[in-house]
Design a protein around this motif. Sequence first.
Motif, PDB file in Angstrom:
ATOM      1  N   SER A  38     -15.029 -10.604 -33.318  1.00 56.44           N
ATOM      2  CA  SER A  38     -15.158 -10.731 -34.764  1.00 56.44           C
ATOM      3  C   SER A  38     -13.887 -11.289 -35.385  1.00 56.44           C
ATOM      4  CB  SER A  38     -15.459  -9.371 -35.395  1.00 56.44           C
ATOM      5  OG  SER A  38     -15.381  -9.431 -36.803  1.00 56.44           O
ATOM      6  N   TYR A  39     -14.049 -12.198 -36.342  1.00 57.21           N
ATOM      7  CA  TYR A  39     -12.902 -12.721 -37.094  1.00 57.21           C
ATOM      8  C   TYR A  39     -12.256 -11.610 -37.916  1.00 57.21           C
ATOM      9  CZ  TYR A  39     -10.300 -15.378 -40.617  1.00 57.21           C
ATOM     10  OH  TYR A  39      -9.315 -15.876 -41.440  1.00 57.21           O
ATOM     11  N   ALA A  97     -11.852 -30.517 -37.569  1.00 54.99           N
ATOM     12  CA  ALA A  97     -10.882 -29.534 -38.064  1.00 54.99           C
ATOM     13  C   ALA A  97     -11.588 -28.265 -38.539  1.00 54.99           C
ATOM     14  CB  ALA A  97     -10.061 -30.141 -39.201  1.00 54.99           C
ATOM     15  N   THR A  98     -12.721 -28.430 -39.216  1.00 57.58           N
ATOM     16  CA  THR A  98     -13.457 -27.277 -39.739  1.00 57.58           C
ATOM     17  C   THR A  98     -13.971 -26.400 -38.603  1.00 57.58           C
ATOM     18  OG1 THR A  98     -14.125 -28.463 -41.733  1.00 57.58           O
ATOM     19  CG2 THR A  98     -15.466 -26.564 -41.094  1.00 57.58           C
ATOM     20  N   ARG A  99     -14.563 -27.020 -37.597  1.00 59.19           N
ATOM     21  CA  ARG A  99     -15.142 -26.250 -36.502  1.00 59.19           C
ATOM     22  C   ARG A  99     -14.063 -25.638 -35.617  1.00 59.19           C
ATOM     23  NH1 ARG A  99     -20.587 -27.023 -35.635  1.00 59.19           N
ATOM     24  NH2 ARG A  99     -20.501 -27.166 -33.363  1.00 59.19           N
ATOM     25  N   ALA A 100     -12.937 -26.338 -35.472  1.00 58.96           N
ATOM     26  CA  ALA A 100     -11.826 -25.789 -34.686  1.00 58.96           C
ATOM     27  C   ALA A 100     -11.247 -24.557 -35.356  1.00 58.96           C
ATOM     28  CB  ALA A 100     -10.744 -26.842 -34.495  1.00 58.96           C
ATOM     29  N   ALA A 101     -11.123 -24.606 -36.687  1.00 62.31           N
ATOM     30  CA  ALA A 101     -10.533 -23.479 -37.413  1.00 62.31           C
ATOM     31  C   ALA A 101     -11.541 -22.354 -37.642  1.00 62.31           C
ATOM     32  CB  ALA A 101      -9.989 -23.960 -38.764  1.00 62.31           C
ATOM     33  N   GLY A 102     -12.821 -22.712 -37.771  1.00 66.66           N
ATOM     34  CA  GLY A 102     -13.822 -21.741 -38.191  1.00 66.66           C
ATOM     35  C   GLY A 102     -14.421 -20.906 -37.087  1.00 66.66           C
ATOM     36  N   PHE A 103     -14.521 -21.464 -35.883  1.00 70.86           N
ATOM     37  CA  PHE A 103     -15.143 -20.738 -34.769  1.00 70.86           C
ATOM     38  C   PHE A 103     -14.094 -20.060 -33.909  1.00 70.86           C
ATOM     39  CE2 PHE A 103     -18.676 -24.134 -34.912  1.00 70.86           C
ATOM     40  CZ  PHE A 103     -19.506 -23.318 -35.670  1.00 70.86           C
ATOM     41  N   GLY A 104     -14.425 -18.883 -33.390  1.00 63.94           N
ATOM     42  CA  GLY A 104     -13.546 -18.173 -32.468  1.00 63.94           C
ATOM     43  C   GLY A 104     -13.694 -18.680 -31.042  1.00 63.94           C
ATOM     44  N   ALA A 105     -12.863 -18.149 -30.149  1.00 63.98           N
ATOM     45  CA  ALA A 105     -12.808 -18.662 -28.771  1.00 63.98           C
ATOM     46  C   ALA A 105     -14.135 -18.481 -28.036  1.00 63.98           C
ATOM     47  CB  ALA A 105     -11.681 -17.959 -28.004  1.00 63.98           C
ATOM     48  N   GLU A 106     -14.796 -17.326 -28.193  1.00 67.92           N
ATOM     49  CA  GLU A 106     -16.045 -17.093 -27.469  1.00 67.92           C
ATOM     50  C   GLU A 106     -17.159 -17.996 -27.989  1.00 67.92           C
ATOM     51  OE1 GLU A 106     -18.697 -15.847 -24.735  1.00 67.92           O
ATOM     52  OE2 GLU A 106     -16.551 -15.381 -24.753  1.00 67.92           O
ATOM     53  N   ASP A 143     -19.869  -8.825 -33.173  1.00 63.56           N
ATOM     54  CA  ASP A 143     -19.247  -9.947 -32.477  1.00 63.56           C
ATOM     55  C   ASP A 143     -19.633 -11.234 -33.200  1.00 63.56           C
ATOM     56  OD1 ASP A 143     -17.772  -9.144 -30.018  1.00 63.56           O
ATOM     57  OD2 ASP A 143     -19.651  -8.138 -29.547  1.00 63.56           O
ATOM     58  N   GLN A 144     -18.688 -12.151 -33.289  1.00 63.82           N
ATOM     59  CA  GLN A 144     -18.892 -13.376 -34.060  1.00 63.82           C
ATOM     60  C   GLN A 144     -20.160 -14.119 -33.628  1.00 63.82           C
ATOM     61  OE1 GLN A 144     -16.301 -17.356 -35.289  1.00 63.82           O
ATOM     62  NE2 GLN A 144     -15.265 -15.600 -34.449  1.00 63.82           N
ATOM     63  N   PHE A 145     -21.038 -14.394 -34.598  1.00 69.07           N
ATOM     64  CA  PHE A 145     -22.334 -15.026 -34.350  1.00 69.07           C
ATOM     65  C   PHE A 145     -23.138 -14.271 -33.286  1.00 69.07           C
ATOM     66  CE2 PHE A 145     -20.443 -18.635 -36.597  1.00 69.07           C
ATOM     67  CZ  PHE A 145     -21.493 -18.990 -37.429  1.00 69.07           C
ATOM     68  N   ALA A 146     -22.883 -12.963 -33.175  1.00 68.29           N
ATOM     69  CA  ALA A 146     -23.596 -12.088 -32.225  1.00 68.29           C
ATOM     70  C   ALA A 146     -23.282 -12.445 -30.773  1.00 68.29           C
ATOM     71  CB  ALA A 146     -25.108 -12.114 -32.470  1.00 68.29           C
ATOM     72  N   MET A 147     -22.150 -13.086 -30.531  1.00 64.10           N
ATOM     73  CA  MET A 147     -21.788 -13.511 -29.181  1.00 64.10           C
ATOM     74  C   MET A 147     -20.690 -12.588 -28.632  1.00 64.10           C
ATOM     75  SD  MET A 147     -21.775 -17.640 -29.663  1.00 64.10           S
ATOM     76  CE  MET A 147     -23.106 -18.437 -30.575  1.00 64.10           C
ATOM     77  N   GLY A 148     -21.113 -11.597 -27.858  1.00 70.15           N
ATOM     78  CA  GLY A 148     -20.149 -10.692 -27.256  1.00 70.15           C
ATOM     79  C   GLY A 148     -20.787  -9.370 -26.888  1.00 70.15           C
TER      80      GLY A 148
END
Length: 495
Positions: free
Chosen positions: A137-138, A353-362, A126-131
């Motif tokens: 995961s991206y 813009a970077t953080r909006a595009a780079g991070f997933g919803a969770e 899970d992205q950044f171990a969050m899930g």
Amino acid sequence: MTDLTELGVAQIRDGVAGGEFTAVEVAEAFNANVAAAQEALNAFIVATPEAAVEAARATDARRAKGEALGKMGGVPIGMKDLFATRGVQTTAASHILEGFRPEYESTVSQKLWDAGAGMLGKLNLDQFAMGSSNETSYFGNVISPWRRNDGGNAALAPGGSSGGSSAAVSARLCPAATGTDTGGSIRQPAAFTGITGIKPTYGRCSRWGIVAFASSLDQAGPMARDTRDCAIMLEAMAGFDPKDSTSLDMPVPQWEAGLSADLKGKKVGIPREYRMDGMDAEIAALWDQGVAWLKDAGAEVVEISLPHTKYALPAYYIIAPAEASSNLARYDGVRYGLRDLPDGANLQDMYAATRAAGFGAEVKRRILIGTYVLSAGFYDAYYTQAQKVRTLISQDFARAFEECDVILAPTTPTASFALGEKSDDPLSMYLNDVFSVPASLAGLPAMSVPAGMNREGLPLGLQVIGKAFDEQGVLNAGLAIEQRAGFTAKPAKWW
């Protein structure tokens, strides 16, 4: 010849040392399984077959010279893609780190390579171990190798965040894998896929070179087929690291040599607060069976109270996002990883813009929660209160361990669920951690052992929680359960 991919850590290590087969033969067998299963299971983000063979050749060369092979000599493993690996992409399953190739090696992975292990690849998570389901995961969902026996073909969750690790070990893509556990991310996926995993005492394994989620909670640990394999791998992973200020400056015990399923003179605590309303009847029945097994091993069973258990999840979901908000502030598009720079953008626009595009919803959800609870006016109401509750939970465990040596509980409230079943309901997803979070908040060693199957043919796990620094007690109780449960089920191959 034996199917080498059916062997665990101890069998491979001893077989290579004894000349029954070569480390290269082992690496090539697992490499073939990784390649064959990737499209169906998506357990790996990056496969590194050459690295596995190269390490195996080095092991075979040492054996030919009569040199010691190390605790993990000849054993190829999967590395959760949260551990920095020199020259190999390390992403934490996030777009924001896609393409990042560290110039350094995490302490834990380096210890494993020094012990003779080789790397089959970087495992999805899970992205950044969050899930809790490996759906964030991206690089796409990990699919559990298990299927329900009712004829349904629904893709099941392998658990999270270490879902790539659990799926790969269960599907025989690797004999063992690294995991990390912040609130249950080793134990819950281990339970979902019928394998064994242990989260050691906080500080037992160095966090240096592991992508941070919540620094006061994150802890690395092994995931493998059985208790002995976990003990071997944990010995290789653990140890003091001056580069990690939270690392325990203590000698690493010989956990494998100390394994014993004889629990005579030991007391096992059963927390009454863990018998929650609406608990799955099959989980409750398995817990009762676990009590009987530990009695059979010679232990005395006592009822204990952990009165602040009901506050553990809310406290965790304040503390962990708060630390995540702070830790993930470093991903700004300036130093490494993704940079999204719209035309005419200023620095603030680039950050956004970077953080909006780079991070997933969770990840965004947890950053927002964390930033909110740390903000002026809310810090005392939320974060400070949650830390006070954490202290009360630690005190509950300290009092309980005056009456018992280890605690037995379920690992999860249910068996694995279908992908998509809970992803639209974050609160329902967070409840997966209800039995695993308390030990994380207290920094205690805890492990999940496969102990049975539900009526749908899916694995169920039992959890053993121990006193700080008493991984041996946890491993021994886990071994007692393992021997009596006789769990040998594995997923029927469909991939």
